[in-house]
Design an enzyme around this catalytic site. Sequence first.
Site, short mmCIF file in Angstrom:
data_model
loop_
_atom_site.label_atom_id
_atom_site.label_comp_id
_atom_site.label_asym_id
_atom_site.label_seq_id
_atom_site.Cartn_x
_atom_site.Cartn_y
_atom_site.Cartn_z
N TRP A 12 0.82 -1.21 0.00
CA TRP A 12 0.00 0.00 0.00
C TRP A 12 0.86 1.27 0.00
O TRP A 12 0.35 2.35 -0.16
CB TRP A 12 -0.93 0.01 1.21
N GLU A 100 11.87 2.25 -3.96
CA GLU A 100 11.62 3.56 -3.32
C GLU A 100 12.49 3.75 -2.08
O GLU A 100 12.66 4.88 -1.61
CB GLU A 100 10.11 3.69 -3.02
N GLY A 174 4.73 1.98 -10.96
CA GLY A 174 3.83 3.12 -10.95
C GLY A 174 3.73 3.85 -12.28
O GLY A 174 3.22 4.97 -12.34
N GLY A 233 1.49 -2.69 -6.31
CA GLY A 233 1.41 -1.39 -5.63
C GLY A 233 0.03 -0.78 -5.85
O GLY A 233 -0.94 -1.15 -5.19
N GLY A 234 -0.05 0.13 -6.82
CA GLY A 234 -1.28 0.90 -7.05
C GLY A 234 -2.56 0.07 -7.07
O GLY A 234 -3.55 0.44 -6.42
P1 PGA Z 1 2.97 -0.52 -8.87
O1 PGA Z 1 4.05 -0.70 -7.69
O2 PGA Z 1 2.15 -1.78 -8.91
O3 PGA Z 1 2.14 0.68 -8.44
O4 PGA Z 1 3.72 -0.29 -10.12
C1 PGA Z 1 4.71 -1.92 -7.56
C2 PGA Z 1 5.65 -1.86 -6.39
O5 PGA Z 1 6.22 -0.82 -6.12
O6 PGA Z 1 5.83 -2.88 -5.71
#
Ligand code: PGA
Length: 254
Positions: A12, A100, A174, A233-234
């Site tokens: 998340w 990140e 992302g 992620g998203g």
């Molecule tokens: P995303 O992120 O699905 O938003 O591309 C994936 C992640 O950072 O694990």
Amino acid sequence: MPLAKPFVLGNWKMNGLRADGEALALRIIEQQRRGERGGTLGICPPATLLAPLAALLDGSGILLGGQDCAPAPAGAFTGDIGAPMLADIGCRLVIVGHSERRHGHGEDDRLVRAKAAAGHAAGLLVVLCVGETEPEREAGATIDVLDRQLAGSLPEDATAENLVVAYEPVWAIGTGRTPSVADIASAHAHMRARLGALVDGGSALRLLYGGSVKPANAGQIMAIPDVDGVLVGGASLDAGQFDAIYSAGQRAAA
Ligand code: PGA
């Protein structure tokens, strides 16, 4: 920890206040109960939601995880969270080395390895992320980057039971862009062989793909033989999309 395939893990990131985080978790739990499906489902909410979600997820079979941990178990490290604290609150796993953190917070392989070891010392399953940046990819250095990150950040005590590797190309996170199926397949096949050489029994390690996984591409990605699941992620912030990804994984594994 036995990890049935597909392993679908939601990250998340820094999203969710208490009310919407709890509502999202409740929807995911309800979907999981209704479906009674195989595989492994997990979510990594922000640290502020770990305690309330641990209570909600109790008995659901859904794994709770942290998004990061400190290399030290405890001490004078303002703002950090120790792996024993994650385990204590009900986490079963922790992500380390996410791009990140590597690129946004300047974490190098050495630090990522120390964090992975800290996760293991606390009894957590460690999800170790690796992946190349766009310039590295354009320079044809993807495999070199994966080799360097695996060699540099795999903890010494890694086994197929306590470690999962997630291949997350930085440029795919992302962005809505993903590598081709052939590129994911060759990166994963390479990692599987490399892990077999680096870790005793390492070719049995679970390998996840992450980076813009959506319901529309999840089935195709999880049908790749060396892809055991996905890190999302998203799309994990939408219970319907997260469920559709999990269902696509079930079909691909069938
Ligand atoms: P995303 O992120 O699905 O938003 O591309 C994936 C992640 O950072 O694990």
